[in-house]
Design an enzyme around this catalytic site. Structure first.
Site, short mmCIF file in Angstrom:
data_model
loop_
_atom_site.label_atom_id
_atom_site.label_comp_id
_atom_site.label_asym_id
_atom_site.label_seq_id
_atom_site.Cartn_x
_atom_site.Cartn_y
_atom_site.Cartn_z
N CYS A 40 0.82 -1.21 0.00
CA CYS A 40 0.00 0.00 0.00
C CYS A 40 0.86 1.26 0.00
CB CYS A 40 -0.92 0.02 1.21
SG CYS A 40 -1.90 -1.47 1.37
N CYS A 66 -3.48 8.63 5.62
CA CYS A 66 -2.28 8.66 6.47
C CYS A 66 -2.68 8.89 7.93
CB CYS A 66 -1.35 9.79 6.03
SG CYS A 66 -0.71 9.57 4.37
#
Lengths: 385, 128, 403
Positions: free
Chosen positions: B37, B106
């Site tokens: 990812c 994030c």
């Protein structure tokens, strides 16, 4: 140096000095690819965003409604082919006097099951309401009618066409390439009246060749004409032509701001020109309709248009016979044919399209030159006979 | 990609980078994300006997926003009890760092890292 | 004094060569005519310039000017070539072959054709990024009508065996299209010997302006296309629309310079590329992506293992480089080209493309090497993956808690 007088602004226009100045950094030090993430790329992206805002502001559209293309022809093709690809084939109606880059793609669609109707115009080049309503009764999927004609300058009454078209369920597109910068063009108002898409081009308004836009109501679904990379919301892929797009933005702003002053000035020049033309015995085309202020389209009976423009060129006046794009075509103008002008007369057609730098003195000189040319040609023909 | 001043600050001067010795008392580790990812975050907390996080360290493989999110979290968890640490939400992280929409993941990863570290602590210390 | 950031992204776009800009400007100012205007000198001057440029483009690739059609860029050329030929020859078959590492302009166009009912084979490449000719031959079918393979890859710079592919296609009567956007000025292209039917070009990767490209359409044996843009019948009906004279003039001049200076320039660029590679060779766990022999000297695509590409870009912001290709770098996906090479995820996510060009200097390369050394050390200190590998962990055995 011998500098001919340029009277062919509907074919293309000289670049406004401020446009060149705005473009130059993007042809030199600021060369990034707008898709790059480093500062070179981000600077290019910001410049495109700014240009998009300028173009949008000039026509009362939202920046997200602007899709940049490489030219007006491409924008027209994008709409006609792109919108049709998302609809079930049906009836498609385009103005009989529309530009070939609307009519030809429309003709192509007949190979994919579409039925094409060319919307008839009256003797002045206006789409007739009665015939139009009859076409709408057959529920066309797409209608395209140009705002201002490139040859005659004749304007279509778009709200009168778009409102019933919307009621009939059609996507309505207009080619506004010739109208931009010469008359007010307000996409918000047109959109409210039922116009869903509009084509604009930079090089007709003092901008560079190589940049144009399709202004698009986001409710319209389109297939891209050019795939690969997903630029312009996936509707037009290909590395952005930053310099030309920047030039387009500035040109839009200048043209629209300068219009209030330029339009009446050009209209006065055109009026003087046409008065003189009538005195020489010219027949004016489309003069009975609402027109762009800069365009005069005429023929002198018994004189071939090609011969006249060649003589005028030699005498220092750059004018056109028929549209620039179809000048290679010896056939008389399809616009004049649609207006019911006899082919012999249509072959004599000469277009004068005025622009920012033209003066009253040039118009007077032109009339004198034309008169002398006509007299000379008459003598020659008389001798030949 | 334009980064906010705060992301740039954390990226240029990341706080609390490093690792605790594995055998140190009260240390728990949360490792989240995957190389596939493009982000892996390792958050370690050092919890005192009173249940307060005394220290924290991180290492992150990922973009600038991922590094900044984890750096910020190490600052925020210090001095908090593990329950208070669990109250840190990704939205707070995203807001503090002014993350753009494409970087919200994030902040989610950073929140997950706290949860994972706390879970590891509880596992090691026999809490439910 | 170095000018920062240092531009090392010449495959995304190149600066316009000052000689090119100089040649373009008159066509933006006094020579502004529409090349389609047949009735006055403004038009003739523009038309003459367009034809002169067409000759220059043709000369670089040893073609006839009549075989060159102007477009807005390589993306449009690729669309016109692939859709135009596929539609024209659709009576002969419905199968196309391309490669997984092609540019999006080719891949997306093929996807569009698939939606229209055509079948497309997307060939894998070998680990070195090159097409396996045996696999290619095996993919050919009796109903294959078109093959599209790029000359030089935009991300890893490898040169595909277009001469061999072309011969195979010609023997079987299959149309062969080549995207040469990244090849002009970097490799010799001789269309009198290459068995290529259609070739896409653009100016802005070869020191010309953006917004202009060309498509080569072979006349002997004649290749036919369905036009994709209709209107005034410009470009012999292949592509309607007003020609942007200044951009065309720019492309002509850029291609003239490429023809005359390519050999010397490539030697200069190869020297710089080798200097960069040598400068990085003492760093642990650095991998070059793509074959080093069948490759243009301009490109160095490197994976810095255990460092994520975007954070790397941030760390080396004094260098204008790219991770992945410019067109896809808005997405978070790792480069599909590197994935096609079979690179592990952490290497695909860690790649940086350095592309060197005409205006780079040794000083710039040395600065880049120094900066990379510094930043790689710092980012690896930050990397949990690097730490694990140092501790002897095999990353492929780790169970990741993917979010």
């Amino acid at each position: 140096m011998f500098a001919p007088v340029y009277f062919d602004h509907n074919a293309t226009t000289p670049l406004a000095p401020a446009v060149l100045e705005a473009m130059l950094p993007w042809l030199t030090a600021q060369f990034g690819n707008a898709s790059s993430r480093h500062e070179y790329g981000r600077a290019a992206r910001r410049a495109i965003d700014e240009a998009r805002a300028r173009v949008a502001a000039a026509v009362g559209a939202h920046a997200t409604e602007i899709i940049f293309t490489g030219g007006g022809s491409e924008a027209n093709n994008l709409f006609i082919k792109g919108a049709s690809a998302c609809l079930r084939p049906g009836l498609l109606a385009v103005g009989a006097t529309d530009h070939p880059c609307v009519i030809k793609p429309a003709e192509q669609l007949t190979q994919r099951g579409w039925l094409l109707r060319k919307l008839a115009v009256d003797g002045e080049g206006r789409i007739g309401t009665e015939n139009f309503l009859a076409t709408l009764a057959q529920k066309p999927g797409i209608v395209s009618a140009m705002l201002a004609n490139n040859e005659t300058g004749v304007l279509q009454d778009l709200p009168a066409l778009a409102e019933p078209a919307r009621a009939a369920g059609a996507w309505f597109h207009t080619d506004a390439v010739q109208a931009l910068g010469k008359i007010p063009v307000d996409f918000r108002a047109l959109n409210a009246a039922g116009v869903h898409a509009m084509t604009l081009s930079a090089h007709k308004i003092g901008g560079p060749k190589g940049a144009a836009a399709l202004v698009l109501d986001k409710r319209v679904e389109l297939e891209p004409l050019i795939a690969g990379g997903g630029h312009e919301r996936g509707l037009r892929s290909g590395t952005e032509n930053v310099a030309a797009i920047v030039g387009f933005g500035v040109a839009c702003e200048l043209a629209v701001h300068g219009m209030a002053e330029a339009a009446p000035r050009l209209a006065a020049l055109r009026e003087r020109l046409e008065r003189g033309l009538l005195e020489i015995g010219a027949i004016l085309f489309g003069a009975g309709a609402e027109r762009l202020p800069n365009t005069a389209y005429f023929a002198l009976p018994d004189f071939d248009g090609e011969t006249l423009v060649a003589q005028l060129d030699r005498a220092g006046f750059a004018v056109a016979s028929g549209a620039a794009c179809s000048s290679a075509n010896p056939e008389p103008s399809h616009v004049l044919r649609a207006m019911g002008v006899a082919p012999e007369l249509a072959r004599g057609a000469v277009r004068v399209s005025l622009g920012a730098a033209n003066t009253a003195g040039q118009v007077e000189d032109f009339l004198k030159t034309l008169q002398a040319t006509v007299a000379k040609l008459r003598r020659l023909t008389a001798i030949a006979v | 990609m334009a980064y906010s001043v705060k992301v740039l600050d954390h990226y240029e001067n990341p706080r609390n980078v490093g690792s605790f010795g594995k055998e140190e008392e009260g240390v728990a580790t949360g490792m989240v994300g995957a190389p596939a990812c493009g982000d892996v975050m390792k958050l370690q907390i050092k919890v005192g006997k009173d249940g307060v996080i005394e220290d924290a360290k991180f290492k992150t493989y990922g973009c600038g926003s991922a590094i900044a999110s984890s750096s910020l979290v190490t600052e925020w968890v210090k001095g908090k009890t593990i329950d208070q640490a669990l109250d840190i939400k990704n939205t707070q992280i995203a807001e503090e760092l002014a993350l753009p929409p494409v970087k919200i993941h994030c902040s989610i990863l950073a929140e997950d890292a706290i949860k994972a570290a706390v879970a590891d602590y509880r596992k090691k210390h026999g809490e439910h | 004094m170095l000018n920062l950031p240092i531009y090392l992204d010449y495959s995304a776009t190149t600066p316009v060569d000052p000689r090119v800009a100089e040649k373009m400007i008159p066509y933006l100012v006094e020579k502004f005519g529409n090349p389609a205007s047949r009735s006055h000198a403004f038009g003739w001057v523009a038309e003459a310039a367009v034809e002169e440029a067409r000759e220059e483009v043709a000369k670089l690739v040893n073609a006839d000017p009549k075989e060159i059609v102007w477009t807005s860029g390589a993306t449009e050329s690729n669309n016109l070539a692939i859709k135009g030929a596929t539609h024209f020859y659709s009576g002969k078959g419905k199968h196309l072959i391309t490669v997984k590492t092609e540019h999006k302009a080719v891949l997306d166009t093929c996807r569009e054709l698939e939606r229209q009912g055509f079948e497309v084979t997307y060939l894998d490449v070998k680990e070195d990024g090159l097409l396996d000719l045996e696999a290619f031959k095996a993919a050919l079918r009796p109903d294959t009508i078109l093959v599209s393979v790029m000359f030089v890859n935009n991300e890893i710079g490898v040169i595909q065996p277009v001469a061999e592919i072309g011969q195979i296609c010609r023997d079987k009567g299959i149309i062969f299209h080549v995207d040469a956007a990244q090849a002009t000025g970097k490799v010799t292209i001789d269309l009198s010997t290459l068995k290529v039917d259609l070739m896409s070009f653009c100016a802005h990767k070869t020191y010309g302006p953006k917004g202009i490209g060309a498509l080569y359409i072979r006349r002997k044996p004649r290749v036919r296309l369905e036009a994709q843009m209709h209107g005034g019948g410009h470009e012999r009906g292949f592509r309607s629309g007003t020609l942007a004279t200044h951009q065309i003039v720019g492309m002509g001049e850029a291609f003239r310079i490429a023809r005359e200076e390519m050999d010397a320039e490539n030697a200069h660029i190869r020297k710089l590329r080798d200097r960069l590679l040598k400068g990085l060779s003492d760093i642990d766990q650095v991998f070059v992506n793509g074959d080093m022999e069948q490759r243009v000297p301009h490109n160095l695509n490197i994976s810095f293992a255990y460092i994520e590409g975007e954070s790397m870009l941030m760390a080396i912001k004094d260098l204008a480089v790219s991770s992945g290709s410019a067109c896809t770098s808005a997405s978070l996906e790792p480069s599909y080209v590197l994935r096609a090479l079979g690179r592990e995820d952490e290497l695909a996510h860690s790649s940086i493309r350095f592309t060197i060009g005409r205006f780079n200097t040794e000083e710039e390369i040395d600065y880049a090497v120094k900066l990379l050394h510094e930043k790689i050390g710092k980012l690896r200190e930050l990397s949990p993956l690097w730490e694990m590998v140092q501790d002897g962990v095999d990353l492929s055995t780790v169970q990741w808690a993917a979010h």
